[in-house]
Design a protein around this motif. Sequence first.
Motif, short mmCIF file in Angstrom:
data_model
loop_
_atom_site.label_atom_id
_atom_site.label_comp_id
_atom_site.label_asym_id
_atom_site.label_seq_id
_atom_site.Cartn_x
_atom_site.Cartn_y
_atom_site.Cartn_z
N ILE A 233 0.90 -1.14 0.26
CA ILE A 233 -0.06 0.03 -0.06
C ILE A 233 0.98 1.13 0.05
O ILE A 233 1.52 1.37 0.90
N TYR A 236 4.57 1.05 1.50
CA TYR A 236 4.51 0.11 2.61
C TYR A 236 4.18 -1.32 2.38
O TYR A 236 3.49 -1.41 1.07
N TYR A 238 2.47 -4.57 4.06
CA TYR A 238 1.65 -5.17 5.38
C TYR A 238 0.82 -6.35 5.16
O TYR A 238 0.38 -6.82 4.13
N ARG A 241 -5.00 -8.17 9.30
CA ARG A 241 -5.16 -8.70 10.66
C ARG A 241 -6.06 -10.16 10.36
O ARG A 241 -5.87 -10.79 11.07
N ALA B 89 -0.24 -1.73 14.14
CA ALA B 89 0.41 -1.29 12.80
C ALA B 89 -0.58 -1.65 11.43
O ALA B 89 -0.76 -0.89 10.52
N ALA B 91 -3.70 -2.36 11.39
CA ALA B 91 -4.80 -1.58 11.49
C ALA B 91 -4.62 -0.42 10.79
O ALA B 91 -5.55 0.22 9.85
N PHE B 93 -2.53 0.47 8.29
CA PHE B 93 -2.30 0.38 6.93
C PHE B 93 -3.70 -0.06 6.18
O PHE B 93 -3.99 0.30 5.14
N GLU B 94 -4.33 -0.93 6.84
CA GLU B 94 -5.76 -1.33 6.57
C GLU B 94 -6.51 -0.19 6.33
O GLU B 94 -7.30 0.17 5.34
N VAL B 96 -5.43 2.85 5.73
CA VAL B 96 -4.83 3.49 4.37
C VAL B 96 -5.55 3.07 3.11
O VAL B 96 -5.89 3.64 2.36
N GLU B 97 -5.36 1.55 3.19
CA GLU B 97 -6.06 1.03 2.03
C GLU B 97 -7.43 1.35 1.52
O GLU B 97 -7.90 1.69 0.74
N THR B 103 -2.81 7.52 1.32
CA THR B 103 -1.41 6.86 0.85
C THR B 103 -0.29 7.51 1.05
O THR B 103 1.05 6.86 1.34
N THR B 105 0.46 9.87 3.39
CA THR B 105 0.78 10.32 4.83
C THR B 105 1.91 9.83 5.36
O THR B 105 2.41 8.68 4.88
N ASP B 106 2.82 10.57 5.86
CA ASP B 106 3.94 10.04 6.63
C ASP B 106 3.88 9.27 7.80
O ASP B 106 3.30 9.74 8.72
N ILE B 107 3.99 7.92 7.54
CA ILE B 107 3.79 6.67 8.50
C ILE B 107 5.09 6.33 8.95
O ILE B 107 5.67 5.73 8.01
N VAL B 109 6.63 3.34 11.75
CA VAL B 109 6.46 2.30 12.72
C VAL B 109 7.61 2.00 13.60
O VAL B 109 8.77 1.88 13.28
#
Lengths: 244, 244
Positions: A233, A236, A238, A241, B89, B91, B93-94, B96-97, B103, B105-107, B109
Amino acid sequence: MTGWVAIAGLGPGNEAMVTPEVTGILAQATDIIGYIPYVARVAPREGLTLHATDNRVELERALHALELAANGARVVVVSSGDPGVFAMASAVFEAVEAHPEFTKTDIRVLPGITAMLAAAAAVGAPLGHDFCAINLSDNLKPWEVIEHRLRMAARGDFAMAFYNPRSKSRPHGFEKTLDVLREECSPQTLITFARNVSHPDQTLNTVTLAEATPDMADMRTLVIVGNSATRRIGKYVYTPRSAT
Amino acid sequence: MTGWVAIAGLGPGNEAMVTPEVTGILAQATDIIGYIPYVARVAPREGLTLHATDNRVELERALHALELAANGARVVVVSSGDPGVFAMASAVFEAVEAHPEFTKTDIRVLPGITAMLAAAAAVGAPLGHDFCAINLSDNLKPWEVIEHRLRMAARGDFAMAFYNPRSKSRPHGFEKTLDVLREECSPQTLITFARNVSHPDQTLNTVTLAEATPDMADMRTLVIVGNSATRRIGKYVYTPRSAT
């Protein structure tokens, strides 16, 4: 003075990933024991003896720590990452088993950030669902065991983290690993090669299993293989869950 | 001001296991988002807004973080343990998807000490050889997937760490897990129940598979199942580095 042995994880390399618990135990030590590059991460100070040894002498190193502690020393055995994951903790307990006079030694294990967690965090969250950690070195186990575990992990649709994927003395193991994965997994399975994780020169390379080649890994690479649901994505990678 | 989202692991509970990297990002935050008991671990200060939410609202929480960051906030989503292991983490990315406008966004982990590493360290080194991490909750996957993974892990002779073994809403899952293990593993297989790992009231209970009962686990327990070579040495439990 009552001696003890602490087996402490220094994390993958970034000093900001060393826990205060580990920093605190290093400050109490009289002796530091470990593989040369890990001992080099501990600052010298008066009253502290640094015992840096070469790789592949884990049991001698562990016995040395136990002997020093029996004489009253406060010994920290340093590992990179987490000492309980393919590192020095098991070696110390193996040494105790072989030398039962040390069974009553005060031994504690201090966890650290193991490479797969730092690598996963750097690329996103590829270990966000059920996963396996497999040491691909066949120094201490036959290749057949590794191959069987790879197949079971793939058939269970686990994501996988591989430690020690390839070295000069084992040039073909990772090639065989990719062959097994190609028999068991979709060619679209995502593989991330994380080299020098958390160091300034960290590199991340994510490809499909179809695109992966053995030379993408070396002894400084942590490899993460996604499960069937692992996806990209943006920049990233991932694993959701849920199971699908 | 450019906003960002950091997903940070607070470790299993002991504040000395929080990495300086995580402490540093908390100091930069304008907003903290997470499950109530984890947000409670962050000290209030001027300019910091704490958003504590109940469990099982992971996606709403993730979306909230992304929306705040889009408006310039510096948001830290806090997880216990490691955010990439059965935590927030994935969650994020989910979310974002599902909301592709985020997409870019500065993310980032930030890894933490996950419960299985702290539990393993507390008891010795039971994860010192190849192992699997399995979430036993069937909230997000069918029981059949869990059972299949348990069998594959057992047949691969992996050690196993179980997260979320049992809760009031899932009283029978761990009983079924023990039934599957009894079909696949020796009754002498060692199982460690580590409750409230790294907290002052931590308890460790190691029994054989033959002795294990479902009530030994609850929602605050991390369970580690040894492989066929896992053994006791004095008060410690460890898995040797070799395969046998």
